[in-house]
Scaffold this active site. Structure first.
Site, mmCIF file in Angstrom:
data_model
loop_
_atom_site.group_PDB
_atom_site.id
_atom_site.type_symbol
_atom_site.label_atom_id
_atom_site.label_comp_id
_atom_site.label_asym_id
_atom_site.label_seq_id
_atom_site.Cartn_x
_atom_site.Cartn_y
_atom_site.Cartn_z
ATOM 1 N N GLU A 1 -6.749 4.647 7.875
ATOM 2 C CA GLU A 1 -6.482 6.077 7.635
ATOM 3 C C GLU A 1 -7.691 6.743 6.977
ATOM 4 O O GLU A 1 -7.967 7.921 7.216
ATOM 5 C CB GLU A 1 -5.220 6.234 6.776
ATOM 6 C CG GLU A 1 -3.971 5.927 7.591
ATOM 7 C CD GLU A 1 -2.785 5.439 6.790
ATOM 8 O OE1 GLU A 1 -2.782 5.570 5.553
ATOM 9 O OE2 GLU A 1 -1.845 4.904 7.415
ATOM 10 N N GLY B 1 2.614 -1.381 4.274
ATOM 11 C CA GLY B 1 2.678 0.051 3.982
ATOM 12 C C GLY B 1 4.104 0.508 3.726
ATOM 13 O O GLY B 1 4.659 0.336 2.644
ATOM 14 N N GLY B 2 4.732 1.076 4.760
ATOM 15 C CA GLY B 2 6.061 1.683 4.627
ATOM 16 C C GLY B 2 7.082 0.814 3.905
ATOM 17 O O GLY B 2 7.820 1.295 3.044
ATOM 18 N N HIS C 1 -9.512 1.347 4.741
ATOM 19 C CA HIS C 1 -8.236 1.442 5.468
ATOM 20 C C HIS C 1 -8.440 2.348 6.680
ATOM 21 O O HIS C 1 -9.204 3.319 6.624
ATOM 22 C CB HIS C 1 -7.152 2.002 4.539
ATOM 23 C CG HIS C 1 -5.781 1.900 5.132
ATOM 24 N ND1 HIS C 1 -5.315 2.801 6.064
ATOM 25 C CD2 HIS C 1 -4.802 0.992 4.946
ATOM 26 C CE1 HIS C 1 -4.086 2.441 6.416
ATOM 27 N NE2 HIS C 1 -3.746 1.355 5.757
ATOM 28 N N ASN D 1 0.878 -1.177 0.000
ATOM 29 C CA ASN D 1 0.000 0.000 0.000
ATOM 30 C C ASN D 1 0.911 1.222 0.000
ATOM 31 O O ASN D 1 1.488 1.557 1.025
ATOM 32 C CB ASN D 1 -0.896 -0.026 1.252
ATOM 33 C CG ASN D 1 -1.693 1.258 1.417
ATOM 34 O OD1 ASN D 1 -1.818 2.048 0.481
ATOM 35 N ND2 ASN D 1 -2.242 1.464 2.609
ATOM 36 N N TRP D 2 1.020 1.841 -1.159
ATOM 37 C CA TRP D 2 1.949 2.980 -1.279
ATOM 38 C C TRP D 2 1.423 4.251 -0.617
ATOM 39 O O TRP D 2 2.128 5.232 -0.502
ATOM 40 C CB TRP D 2 2.245 3.260 -2.755
ATOM 41 C CG TRP D 2 3.245 2.323 -3.362
ATOM 42 C CD1 TRP D 2 3.956 1.348 -2.733
ATOM 43 C CD2 TRP D 2 3.667 2.294 -4.741
ATOM 44 N NE1 TRP D 2 4.780 0.716 -3.621
ATOM 45 C CE2 TRP D 2 4.630 1.272 -4.862
ATOM 46 C CE3 TRP D 2 3.326 3.028 -5.876
ATOM 47 C CZ2 TRP D 2 5.255 0.978 -6.072
ATOM 48 C CZ3 TRP D 2 3.937 2.727 -7.084
ATOM 49 C CH2 TRP D 2 4.898 1.708 -7.168
ATOM 50 N N LYS D 3 0.144 4.263 -0.257
ATOM 51 C CA LYS D 3 -0.481 5.471 0.307
ATOM 52 C C LYS D 3 -0.224 6.664 -0.627
ATOM 53 O O LYS D 3 -0.199 6.480 -1.838
ATOM 54 C CB LYS D 3 0.023 5.725 1.725
ATOM 55 C CG LYS D 3 -0.017 4.463 2.589
ATOM 56 C CD LYS D 3 0.167 4.715 4.037
ATOM 57 C CE LYS D 3 0.230 3.370 4.762
ATOM 58 N NZ LYS D 3 0.142 3.490 6.187
ATOM 59 N N GLU E 1 -5.594 -5.302 10.501
ATOM 60 C CA GLU E 1 -4.554 -4.305 10.720
ATOM 61 C C GLU E 1 -4.787 -3.570 12.039
ATOM 62 O O GLU E 1 -5.543 -2.583 12.082
ATOM 63 C CB GLU E 1 -4.566 -3.274 9.585
ATOM 64 C CG GLU E 1 -4.292 -3.850 8.224
ATOM 65 C CD GLU E 1 -3.648 -2.812 7.323
ATOM 66 O OE1 GLU E 1 -2.541 -3.090 6.840
ATOM 67 O OE2 GLU E 1 -4.219 -1.735 7.120
ATOM 68 N N SER F 1 3.247 -2.718 10.231
ATOM 69 C CA SER F 1 4.705 -2.769 10.377
ATOM 70 C C SER F 1 5.317 -4.106 9.955
ATOM 71 O O SER F 1 6.261 -4.589 10.576
ATOM 72 C CB SER F 1 5.124 -2.386 11.796
ATOM 73 O OG SER F 1 4.731 -1.046 12.066
ATOM 74 N N GLY G 1 2.439 1.794 10.740
ATOM 75 C CA GLY G 1 3.428 2.860 10.595
ATOM 76 C C GLY G 1 4.160 3.199 11.879
ATOM 77 O O GLY G 1 4.816 4.238 11.972
HETATM 78 C C1 PEP Z 1 -0.889 -0.067 6.018
HETATM 79 O O1 PEP Z 1 -0.907 1.114 5.758
HETATM 80 O O2 PEP Z 1 -1.796 -0.804 5.585
HETATM 81 C C2 PEP Z 1 0.218 -0.589 6.816
HETATM 82 C C3 PEP Z 1 0.118 -1.804 7.282
HETATM 83 O O3 PEP Z 1 1.270 0.251 7.028
HETATM 84 P P1 PEP Z 1 2.702 -0.140 7.676
HETATM 85 O O4 PEP Z 1 3.136 -1.425 7.038
HETATM 86 O O5 PEP Z 1 3.598 1.001 7.346
HETATM 87 O O6 PEP Z 1 2.477 -0.313 9.132
#
Ligand code: PEP
Length: 249
Positions: free
Chosen positions: A96, A233-234, A94, A9-11, A166, A212, A172
């Site tokens: 966010e 994500g990251g 999501h 997920n590049w956001k 999640e 994470s 993050g």
């Molecule tokens: C996400 O945004 O779905 C996510 C899991 O982010 P991260 O891996 O950065 O925690």
């Protein structure tokens, strides 16, 4: 046997030229993967990403969509539009989006129904806050979100839904759920699906873990009995790291 789906997920990151470079490099590194590899990219990268993944085993997803087909919804993008440009997956609900853009269980349900109706593969996110975890209501929260997201679907539709568990406190933050806690949460989601739609349906539903995930913890998480890959994500912004996650085994 359920397939693992590993989705980045590049956001709100990556310009088109960065996306193209990333995809060309990733394609080479994951070409022998037996897992489903997905990149959920910003709208502005979709066209270039779809073009550059032709002939590779990488699939492209979006990060959101509207539930209406068309109309006066300034700034929104429909499921039909995504489908028309070659998108296969879409993230729905999501945390966010729930937190910053007023997404609710009701809008998640509407979007999910719409995505399925046009043949997009939805990745529906559920997860508890730190406060809810500390109150001991994690399972209640995530099974409740799952129930509301799937409300009104037939079992054969439910089988096509991917759920991403999640925990919000792990997104993050560098904090990851223990593999046992993550697996237990995923198992409880599957149990709830079994209660409502039957064990056969529940056995077929792909349920990911997200929060994470990195190359250093992917193997231990993804090898748990009920965890069918991850939403990343990251760590999906770095080609070396993401390819190591995909190639965890
Ligand atoms: C996400 O945004 O779905 C996510 C899991 O982010 P991260 O891996 O950065 O925690």
């Amino acid at each position: 046997m359920r397939r693992k789906v590993i989705a980045g997920n590049w956001k709100m990151n990556m310009l088109p030229n960065e996306a193209i470079e990333f995809i060309q490099s990733l394609a080479e590194k994951v070409k022998h993967s037996e897992h489903e590899v997905v990149l959920c990219v910003p709208y502005t990268d979709i066209f270039y990403s779809v073009l550059n993944t032709q002939g590779t085993n990488i699939k492209i997803g979006a990060q959101n969509m509207h539930w209406e087909e068309k109309g006066a919804y300034t700034g929104e993008v429909s499921a039909e539009m995504l489908k028309a440009v070659g998108v296969e997956y879409v993230i729905i609900g999501h945390s966010e989006r729930r937190q910053y853009f007023a997404e609710t269980d009701e809008t998640v349900n509407k979007k999910l129904k719409k995505a399925l109706s046009v043949g997009l593969k939805p990745i529906v996110c559920v997860g508890e806050t730190l406060e809810q975890r500390e109150q001991g209501i994690t399972i209640q929260v995530i099974t409740g979100q799952t129930e509301k997201a799937l409300d009104g679907l037939e079992p054969e539709q439910v089988e096509k839904v991917i759920i991403a568990y999640e925990p919000i406190w792990a997104i993050g933050t560098g904090k990851t759920a223990t593999k046992e806690d993550a697996n237990d949460a995923v198992r409880q989601i599957r149990k709830k699906i079994a209660e409502k739609y039957g064990q056969n349906t529940a056995n077929g539903v792909i349920i990911q873990y997200g929060g994470s995930v990195k190359a250093a913890n992917a193997k231990e998480l993804f090898e748990m009995s009920d965890i069918d890959g991850g939403l990343v994500g990251g760590a999906s912004l770095k080609v070396e790291e993401f390819s190591n996650i995909v190639n965890y085994n």
